[in-house]
Design an enzyme around this catalytic site. Sequence first.
Site, PDB file in Angstrom:
ATOM      1  N   TRP A  34      -5.092 -12.524  -7.573  1.00 23.49           N
ATOM      2  CA  TRP A  34      -5.131 -11.579  -6.303  1.00 23.49           C
ATOM      3  C   TRP A  34      -5.527 -10.023  -6.247  1.00 23.49           C
ATOM      4  O   TRP A  34      -6.032  -9.874  -4.860  1.00 23.49           O
ATOM      5  CB  TRP A  34      -2.854 -11.743  -6.260  1.00 23.49           C
ATOM      6  CG  TRP A  34      -2.756 -10.943  -5.143  1.00 23.49           C
ATOM      7  CD1 TRP A  34      -2.334 -11.482  -3.699  1.00 23.49           C
ATOM      8  CD2 TRP A  34      -2.325  -9.345  -5.104  1.00 23.49           C
ATOM      9  NE1 TRP A  34      -1.844 -10.852  -3.036  1.00 23.49           N
ATOM     10  CE2 TRP A  34      -2.519  -9.339  -3.496  1.00 23.49           C
ATOM     11  CE3 TRP A  34      -2.476  -8.420  -5.717  1.00 23.49           C
ATOM     12  CZ2 TRP A  34      -1.448  -8.245  -3.237  1.00 23.49           C
ATOM     13  CZ3 TRP A  34      -2.592  -7.539  -5.486  1.00 23.49           C
ATOM     14  CH2 TRP A  34      -2.035  -7.171  -3.748  1.00 23.49           C
ATOM     15  N   HIS A  35      -5.649  -9.664  -7.732  1.00 28.67           N
ATOM     16  CA  HIS A  35      -6.381  -8.390  -7.248  1.00 28.67           C
ATOM     17  C   HIS A  35      -7.226  -7.865  -7.001  1.00 28.67           C
ATOM     18  O   HIS A  35      -8.271  -7.600  -6.281  1.00 28.67           O
ATOM     19  CB  HIS A  35      -6.061  -7.981  -9.176  1.00 28.67           C
ATOM     20  CG  HIS A  35      -4.545  -6.907  -9.048  1.00 28.67           C
ATOM     21  ND1 HIS A  35      -3.081  -8.117 -10.023  1.00 28.67           N
ATOM     22  CD2 HIS A  35      -3.556  -6.238  -8.626  1.00 28.67           C
ATOM     23  CE1 HIS A  35      -2.449  -7.753  -9.508  1.00 28.67           C
ATOM     24  NE2 HIS A  35      -2.635  -5.751  -9.003  1.00 28.67           N
ATOM     25  N   GLY A  36      -8.276  -9.410  -6.891  1.00 28.72           N
ATOM     26  CA  GLY A  36      -9.619  -9.442  -7.222  1.00 28.72           C
ATOM     27  C   GLY A  36     -10.116 -11.130  -7.855  1.00 28.72           C
ATOM     28  O   GLY A  36     -10.154 -11.494  -8.447  1.00 28.72           O
TER      29      GLY A  36
ATOM     30  N   PHE B  30      -7.795  -4.143  -3.101  1.00 25.36           N
ATOM     31  CA  PHE B  30      -6.989  -5.789  -3.502  1.00 25.36           C
ATOM     32  C   PHE B  30      -7.065  -6.573  -1.671  1.00 25.36           C
ATOM     33  O   PHE B  30      -6.230  -7.181  -2.139  1.00 25.36           O
ATOM     34  CB  PHE B  30      -6.151  -5.460  -4.446  1.00 25.36           C
ATOM     35  CG  PHE B  30      -6.671  -5.525  -5.857  1.00 25.36           C
ATOM     36  CD1 PHE B  30      -7.213  -5.250  -5.617  1.00 25.36           C
ATOM     37  CD2 PHE B  30      -5.387  -4.037  -6.036  1.00 25.36           C
ATOM     38  CE1 PHE B  30      -8.179  -4.320  -7.734  1.00 25.36           C
ATOM     39  CE2 PHE B  30      -6.072  -3.819  -7.638  1.00 25.36           C
ATOM     40  CZ  PHE B  30      -6.870  -3.451  -7.503  1.00 25.36           C
TER      41      PHE B  30
ATOM     42  N   SER C 197      -2.199 -14.070 -10.276  1.00 23.78           N
ATOM     43  CA  SER C 197      -1.319 -12.525 -10.205  1.00 23.78           C
ATOM     44  C   SER C 197      -2.753 -11.622 -10.545  1.00 23.78           C
ATOM     45  O   SER C 197      -3.004 -10.731 -10.095  1.00 23.78           O
ATOM     46  CB  SER C 197      -0.134 -12.167 -11.026  1.00 23.78           C
ATOM     47  OG  SER C 197      -0.726 -10.713 -11.677  1.00 23.78           O
TER      48      SER C 197
END
Lengths: 481, 276
Positions: A325-327, A481, A322
Amino acid sequence: MVFNSLSFLLFFIVVFLIYYFPLKEKTSYQNWLLLLASYFFYGFAAWKMVPLLLIATTAFYFVGIAIYNAKSDKTANRITILGVVLGIGMLLYFKYLNFFIESFSTLFNDIGFHVSWSTFNIIIQLGISFFTFKLISYVIEIHRKHIKPCTNFVEFATYIAFFPTILSGPIDRPNNFIPQLQKKRAFDYNLAVDGSLQILCGLFKKMVIADNLATYVDKVWGNIDGASGSTLLIGAIFYSIQIYADFSGYTDMAIGVSKIFGFKITKNFDYPYFSRNVSEFWRKWHISLMDWLKEYVYISLGGNRVPKYRIIINTMVVFLVSGLWHGANWTFVCWGAYHAFLFIPLLLLNKNKMKTPVGNGRTFPDLKEFFQIMLTFLLISFGWIIFRADSLSQAFNYIYRLFNGSYSEFPELISNNFNLSLFCLLSVFLVAEWFGRDQQYAIAQLGVNWKKPLKYALYYAIIIAIFWFRGKGQEYIYFQF
Amino acid sequence: MHRYISKIVVFFIPLVILFYSEPVYLLIDSKYKEIVAGKEIYQSIKKSKQKGKQKKLILGDSVGKQLFSSTVHDDTFNSLACNQAISMAGHYFLLKNYLEAGNKIDTLYLVFMPLSFLNNLNQVYTFHYFLKPFYKDEYKPYLTQTVYNQVKKIPYYYLCREPYILTSNWAPQFVPDKSVDYTFLSPISIEYLKKIKSLSKSHHFKTIILPTPTIIDKKGIIDKMNRNEISLNGLSEEFENYFERIIYLDNNYFIDSVHLKSPKRYSMQYRNTWIK
C-alpha cells in the site's frame, strides 16, 4: 498547498469565514463549500489529478446505490465485487502497473527469457491510496448493510475529497464521517480551541522535529559507505523519530483543521513508540489503515475463526498488503514481511494483546516495560531502514554497514554538527509525548488547569520554538503514498 | 464563534508585535544589511553611492570579489564585485549608482566566470539576492519587461520587501524553470550588457570583460558555449579575448569547485597583465 504554508493559511481563513458567516448552519451550502474547497485544495497540488477523483467518486456513488437497490443478494454481491475490483484496479493501474512490468521483465530476463517490456507514462495520483480505500470501504459497508448509500452526491463527494484528509489520511470510515455531514454544524467553541491546539502540536512535530531531523537523516543516507556504525545507528533512530513526527504531525493538523469545521476524525496515532511489543505498535501506528486492513482484508479472509496456519497466512497477507500500500517498491513489500515475522510469533503465543496500558497509573515505566519499549523501538527502527531505502540493495548495504561498521567513534552526526537546541527540543518532545500519552495529542490537557498567563506562556513558547527552530521545509513523507 | 476569533486575534497580537519588533528595528537601523546572507550586495550598493577617486571600476561575481575585494581599499581601482546572483541587471544598477554619484571612470572591468552570464533571474537565489535589494521603487523604472516576466515566476515575489522577510534569510523554496535556448548569454545579461555599453558611450569609458580562473571540469561546457551570441548582440569589443584568457585549474585549487583557495595569487597576475 501544505498545512504549514502561507497559501494554506489564506485558503483556510477564506473557507472558515465563508463557512461560519454567510453559510452559518446552512448544512447543504456548507457541504457545497467544503466540496469546492476540497477540489480546489486537491487541484492546487496538481490539477491533472482532479478528473480521476471526480470520475471515481461518481462511479462509486452509483455503485453504492446499485448495491442497496439490488433485487437479490447475489446481484448485490456481484456489484460489490465490481466496486472492489474497480477500486483495486484503479490502484493497480495508477500505482503499481509500472512496478509489475519492471519486476516481471527483470524476473524473465534473469531466468533466461529475453523480454523488453516498456513501462507506461502514468501520472501518479496524489493521495490515491487514501481516497481509494475510502471508496472501497464505502461499498463494502453498504453491502454489509452497516450503512445506507448516500443519496446526496455532494455529501458523498465531500466525504471522499475532504481536504484535510485527502492527501495523507486518516482514512475515515463512511459510517463515522457521512452522518456528520448530514447534521447541522454550529460552531463549537471548545472543539475549535481543541483543534487549534492540535494544529499547534502538529506544526511543532513537523516543522521543528521532523524537518530538523530530516537534514541529519538525509546526510547519513547520502553517505552510507563512508559512515561509521554508530552514525548509521543514530541515522536509523533519527529516521524513526522523523517519520513519526512527520506523519503524526500532519495527522494532528488534519484532525485539528477538521475539528474547527466541526468534524471529529478517526485517530491515527496513539504514541506508538511507547509500545512494549510489535503487536502493540501496530495497534497504535497508522491506526486508520490498520483498522481498514483488519476489517476488510483480515476479517474477509476469515479472521481468527480459521485454523492456525490460515491465521498465519492471513496475517502475512495483511502485512504484505500494508507494505505494498505504501508504494510500488520491493522495499515496502520486505518491510511488510519483516513486520509479519515479528508479529506472527506474538499472535501464536497469544501475546498480541496487552492487558494494561503502558506505565499504567505510574509516572515512569517500570524497568521491564522500559526494556520492552527500547527493544520494540529498535526492532521498529530496523524496519524503517528497509522502508527508507530506495532499493533492497541500498537497504542491505545500510544494514551490513550498521552491523559491521565501527562503534568506537562518536557518531559523526553528533560530533560534527551537534545542535544543542535540537537535542533539547527533542527531549522536551519525548517527555511531553510520554506525559500526554493518555490524551489524543500530547499537549491536549497540558496547562488546562494552569493560570492563564502560564498557560499562554506555554503556547507562546511553542509558537516561538516553531519560528526560531524550524528546519528546512521538507515534503511530507506520506504524500508519496 | 466571535469569542473564538477575538481570542485568536488577541492571542496573536503580542506575537505579531514580538516578531515584528526585531525586523522593524533592523529595518529602521538598516542593520539587517550587515547580518543577512549576501550582505556583500548591500555593501556594494552602499559603496556604489559613494565618491571615489579611482578611475577604474570593477564589477564581478563572487570569484571576482575574491580577486578584487570590495572591502579593501586600493588606489588603482574601486571594486563593487559581489555575487552573480544579482544578475547583470543588479550589476548595471551598481554601475549606474556609481556614475550618478558623480564618479568618473576611464575603464570598467567586468570580472565574471563564464557561467555567471547564464543567470536569467531563474535561480533559487533570485528572491534573496536580487529581489530583496533591487525590487523596489528606486530601481523599478529601470527593470526591463524580461526582468518583470522572470520576477513574476518566483513565488511570493510581491512579499520581498515585507519587513520580516526582508530582514531575514527567508526565501521561498521552488524549482526554477531551467529550460533555456541560449548557451552563454541570457536575455537579461544581453539587455543589461547593452545598457552598460550605452553608459560607456555616454560617459566615455572603456568596458573590458575578464574571466575568473575556472575549474577544468567546466571546460567541456564552456567550449560548447555558442560564441555567436556575443557578436550577434554587438558585444564583441567588450568580450575581446574573453575565452582565450580563461585560466583553467584543477580541482585542488578550489574550495567548492567555484571559489579559489588562494585568490591573492591570481589577483596579482590580473593586476600585472590586464588591470593596470
